[in-house]
Design a protein around this motif. Sequence first.
Motif, PDB file in Angstrom:
ATOM      1  N   ARG A 335      37.280  39.767  45.678  1.00 51.89           N
ATOM      2  CA  ARG A 335      37.452  38.914  44.499  1.00 51.89           C
ATOM      3  C   ARG A 335      36.348  39.145  43.476  1.00 51.89           C
ATOM      4  NH1 ARG A 335      41.195  35.056  44.295  1.00 51.89           N
ATOM      5  NH2 ARG A 335      40.803  35.534  42.083  1.00 51.89           N
ATOM      6  N   GLY A 336      36.010  40.404  43.288  1.00 52.03           N
ATOM      7  CA  GLY A 336      35.062  40.739  42.234  1.00 52.03           C
ATOM      8  C   GLY A 336      35.574  40.381  40.856  1.00 52.03           C
ATOM      9  N   ASP A 337      36.892  40.132  40.741  1.00 50.50           N
ATOM     10  CA  ASP A 337      37.443  39.727  39.457  1.00 50.50           C
ATOM     11  C   ASP A 337      36.863  38.403  38.975  1.00 50.50           C
ATOM     12  OD1 ASP A 337      39.193  38.814  41.780  1.00 50.50           O
ATOM     13  OD2 ASP A 337      40.000  37.551  40.160  1.00 50.50           O
ATOM     14  N   VAL A 338      36.407  37.552  39.910  1.00 43.94           N
ATOM     15  CA  VAL A 338      35.805  36.274  39.507  1.00 43.94           C
ATOM     16  C   VAL A 338      34.441  36.513  38.855  1.00 43.94           C
ATOM     17  CG1 VAL A 338      35.032  34.010  40.309  1.00 43.94           C
ATOM     18  CG2 VAL A 338      37.056  35.061  41.330  1.00 43.94           C
ATOM     19  N   VAL A 339      33.712  37.507  39.334  1.00 46.50           N
ATOM     20  CA  VAL A 339      32.457  37.884  38.677  1.00 46.50           C
ATOM     21  C   VAL A 339      32.742  38.340  37.250  1.00 46.50           C
ATOM     22  CG1 VAL A 339      30.477  39.453  38.728  1.00 46.50           C
ATOM     23  CG2 VAL A 339      31.374  38.502  40.874  1.00 46.50           C
ATOM     24  N   ALA A 340      33.746  39.190  37.095  1.00 48.85           N
ATOM     25  CA  ALA A 340      34.115  39.662  35.760  1.00 48.85           C
ATOM     26  C   ALA A 340      34.567  38.510  34.875  1.00 48.85           C
ATOM     27  CB  ALA A 340      35.221  40.712  35.879  1.00 48.85           C
ATOM     28  N   LEU A 341      35.317  37.568  35.455  1.00 48.01           N
ATOM     29  CA  LEU A 341      35.748  36.392  34.702  1.00 48.01           C
ATOM     30  C   LEU A 341      34.559  35.584  34.209  1.00 48.01           C
ATOM     31  CD1 LEU A 341      37.920  34.303  33.793  1.00 48.01           C
ATOM     32  CD2 LEU A 341      37.693  33.281  36.078  1.00 48.01           C
ATOM     33  N   ALA A 342      33.562  35.395  35.076  1.00 50.70           N
ATOM     34  CA  ALA A 342      32.375  34.629  34.686  1.00 50.70           C
ATOM     35  C   ALA A 342      31.658  35.280  33.510  1.00 50.70           C
ATOM     36  CB  ALA A 342      31.428  34.491  35.876  1.00 50.70           C
ATOM     37  N   ILE A 343      31.496  36.599  33.564  1.00 52.77           N
ATOM     38  CA  ILE A 343      30.827  37.307  32.467  1.00 52.77           C
ATOM     39  C   ILE A 343      31.638  37.183  31.184  1.00 52.77           C
ATOM     40  CG2 ILE A 343      29.961  39.532  31.677  1.00 52.77           C
ATOM     41  CD1 ILE A 343      28.412  38.412  34.034  1.00 52.77           C
ATOM     42  N   ARG A 344      32.948  37.353  31.282  1.00 53.35           N
ATOM     43  CA  ARG A 344      33.803  37.248  30.097  1.00 53.35           C
ATOM     44  C   ARG A 344      33.762  35.851  29.493  1.00 53.35           C
ATOM     45  NH1 ARG A 344      37.679  39.856  33.210  1.00 53.35           N
ATOM     46  NH2 ARG A 344      38.899  37.924  33.333  1.00 53.35           N
ATOM     47  N   GLU A 345      33.823  34.822  30.365  1.00 58.48           N
ATOM     48  CA  GLU A 345      33.833  33.445  29.869  1.00 58.48           C
ATOM     49  C   GLU A 345      32.523  33.098  29.174  1.00 58.48           C
ATOM     50  OE1 GLU A 345      36.136  30.495  30.028  1.00 58.48           O
ATOM     51  OE2 GLU A 345      37.215  32.383  29.710  1.00 58.48           O
ATOM     52  N   LEU A 346      31.421  33.499  29.762  1.00 54.42           N
ATOM     53  CA  LEU A 346      30.126  33.223  29.135  1.00 54.42           C
ATOM     54  C   LEU A 346      30.028  33.906  27.779  1.00 54.42           C
ATOM     55  CD1 LEU A 346      27.798  33.624  32.237  1.00 54.42           C
ATOM     56  CD2 LEU A 346      28.243  31.498  31.032  1.00 54.42           C
ATOM     57  N   SER A 347      30.501  35.151  27.713  1.00 56.19           N
ATOM     58  CA  SER A 347      30.457  35.879  26.451  1.00 56.19           C
ATOM     59  C   SER A 347      31.412  35.272  25.431  1.00 56.19           C
ATOM     60  CB  SER A 347      30.813  37.351  26.700  1.00 56.19           C
ATOM     61  OG  SER A 347      30.782  38.089  25.498  1.00 56.19           O
ATOM     62  N   ARG A 348      32.637  34.947  25.877  1.00 47.81           N
ATOM     63  CA  ARG A 348      33.643  34.405  24.961  1.00 47.81           C
ATOM     64  C   ARG A 348      33.251  33.036  24.417  1.00 47.81           C
ATOM     65  NH1 ARG A 348      38.277  31.284  25.194  1.00 47.81           N
ATOM     66  NH2 ARG A 348      37.979  30.846  27.416  1.00 47.81           N
ATOM     67  N   GLN A 349      32.701  32.185  25.300  1.00 43.07           N
ATOM     68  CA  GLN A 349      32.303  30.849  24.881  1.00 43.07           C
ATOM     69  C   GLN A 349      30.918  30.824  24.236  1.00 43.07           C
ATOM     70  OE1 GLN A 349      34.146  28.088  25.006  1.00 43.07           O
ATOM     71  NE2 GLN A 349      35.879  29.159  25.924  1.00 43.07           N
ATOM     72  N   ARG A 350      30.292  31.982  24.193  1.00 40.13           N
ATOM     73  CA  ARG A 350      28.950  32.124  23.612  1.00 40.13           C
ATOM     74  C   ARG A 350      27.946  31.200  24.297  1.00 40.13           C
ATOM     75  NH1 ARG A 350      28.877  32.065  17.315  1.00 40.13           N
ATOM     76  NH2 ARG A 350      27.085  33.423  17.679  1.00 40.13           N
ATOM     77  N   VAL A 351      28.098  31.084  25.617  1.00 42.53           N
ATOM     78  CA  VAL A 351      27.156  30.312  26.419  1.00 42.53           C
ATOM     79  C   VAL A 351      25.956  31.199  26.730  1.00 42.53           C
ATOM     80  CG1 VAL A 351      26.771  29.180  28.635  1.00 42.53           C
ATOM     81  CG2 VAL A 351      28.935  28.847  27.433  1.00 42.53           C
ATOM     82  N   PRO A 352      24.761  30.817  26.324  1.00 37.59           N
ATOM     83  CA  PRO A 352      23.597  31.677  26.549  1.00 37.59           C
ATOM     84  C   PRO A 352      23.162  31.670  28.012  1.00 37.59           C
ATOM     85  CG  PRO A 352      22.916  29.609  25.538  1.00 37.59           C
ATOM     86  CD  PRO A 352      24.414  29.584  25.586  1.00 37.59           C
ATOM     87  N   SER A 353      23.023  32.841  28.588  1.00 38.16           N
ATOM     88  CA  SER A 353      22.490  32.968  29.937  1.00 38.16           C
ATOM     89  C   SER A 353      21.313  33.935  29.882  1.00 38.16           C
ATOM     90  CB  SER A 353      23.544  33.487  30.915  1.00 38.16           C
ATOM     91  OG  SER A 353      22.985  33.668  32.201  1.00 38.16           O
ATOM     92  N   SER A 354      20.117  33.392  30.089  1.00 33.99           N
ATOM     93  CA  SER A 354      18.911  34.203  29.923  1.00 33.99           C
ATOM     94  C   SER A 354      18.671  35.128  31.102  1.00 33.99           C
ATOM     95  CB  SER A 354      17.698  33.286  29.744  1.00 33.99           C
ATOM     96  OG  SER A 354      17.579  32.413  30.856  1.00 33.99           O
ATOM     97  N   LEU A 355      19.298  34.844  32.227  1.00 38.38           N
ATOM     98  CA  LEU A 355      19.097  35.686  33.405  1.00 38.38           C
ATOM     99  C   LEU A 355      20.397  35.703  34.189  1.00 38.38           C
ATOM    100  CD1 LEU A 355      16.967  37.287  35.090  1.00 38.38           C
ATOM    101  CD2 LEU A 355      16.662  35.201  36.425  1.00 38.38           C
ATOM    102  N   ALA A 356      20.936  36.885  34.431  1.00 38.97           N
ATOM    103  CA  ALA A 356      22.135  37.039  35.248  1.00 38.97           C
ATOM    104  C   ALA A 356      21.857  38.116  36.281  1.00 38.97           C
ATOM    105  CB  ALA A 356      23.339  37.415  34.380  1.00 38.97           C
TER     106      ALA A 356
END
Length: 454
Positions: A335-356
């Motif tokens: 289910r690596g697709d959930v990792v990809a979903l998390a990255i996409r959602e953070l980028s799309r919603q412009r949620v700042p993540s200082s460390l991933a």
Amino acid sequence: MPDVTGERLLCGWGRAGATRALLVSPRDGGEIASLFSRSDFSRSGRGGMIARGLGRSYGDAAQCAGGTVVDTTAHLTGIGEVGPSGEVEVGAGTSLDELVRQTLHKGWFLPVTPGTRHVTVGGAFAADVHGKNHHVEGSFARHTTAITLSTPEGEHRVSAADDPELFWATAGGMGLTGIVTSASIRMLPVETDRMLVDTDRFSGLDAVMAAMEEGDERHRYSVAWVDCSRSGRAVLTRGDHARLDDLPPGARRPFREHPVRPLLRAPGHVPNGLINRVSIAALNEVWYRRAPAHREAELQSLWHFFYPLDAVADWNRLYGASGFLQYQFAVPLKRGDVVALAIRELSRQRVPSSLAVLKRFGPASPGPLSFPMPGWTLALDVPIGAEEVAQCLDRLDDAVGGAGGRVYLAKDSRLRPDLVPIMYPRLAELHEVRRRVDPGGVLRSDLSRRLGLD
């Protein structure tokens, strides 16, 4: 009687959700027993008791509003002699920093270490911490041969062989089965305090995940930094402990001075908003560009490889008074697709993540609340404040739970209680052990109340 510091306002490393409790510092198991015998604990009241080390849980795991918090760092410390096989008895309030400083020059290092050395041994076991080597060597509890545990029903010497139910319920159990006062740890033999590190830069998430699946087993340690603002470009670092003959002939001095002091210290007051989309994007750009496209067998300091954030003291202050949260989840390998979903959602919603930070987990520990499971884990640091942050993470919670994954309780401050039995389906085993060692329900925390674990 234990030292009584008095009532204190306590929070986690994320600096949010502070609550007030009585802080005490017992000297031994006998003084802990005297605390357990107090009559003002009840399952229905706001009392209760929980252990606390150096306060590096990000959320409310080491808080107990209206109750008693047991500080393990004042007296429950000490390091024994390391035996020929690497086994050493350590007080639960001893920091990993102190353990490394006392043993590294003798040729021993931690078998598992999180990203900071400012964590106590008791806290490391209670959270069953993991490191960059989980894919090959598992979690901290896997290298702990026995613990001394104080419970309302008495003090126990517990091992996985003698009482596996209690041992594994305590490993990752967030302090809800008792107060660890000491632990016997099997250390890792090393020849130097240097690392041999390979670095590779990737333009996208799929490429770095494929590289980790293909090559992680050839390295003891592996971790990837991911840029959430650019849909997953990443820097992968993998390493192993350098042997003495890996060092240049003129520099074969195995152990150098430990860097006790941090290089920088965050200021005491930082305005809210310093960590934002613009500053994080700039930081990510610098981090990505300074990494080599490919480099093999670079000699690095052990301290730099394992503990880069420890170079900045009190770095959590950089998020301002509002604080921050760390969101870490694990999902099965398929289910690596959930990792990809998390990255996409953070980028799309412009949620700042200082460390991933992305890692691969190996086999799980037997503990019902132990976090690691075979698959992927992604950890994100996110400033508190924006409404879109809560909404985005709520959606990710549902995706993680639906994929058979879980959120790390040692870092949680916001998970919905209804998702806990979905993410941790073996809660009945934890409750059975707790009824045996704590029938009165003394051991409680803000975390356990919030998530309905009481």
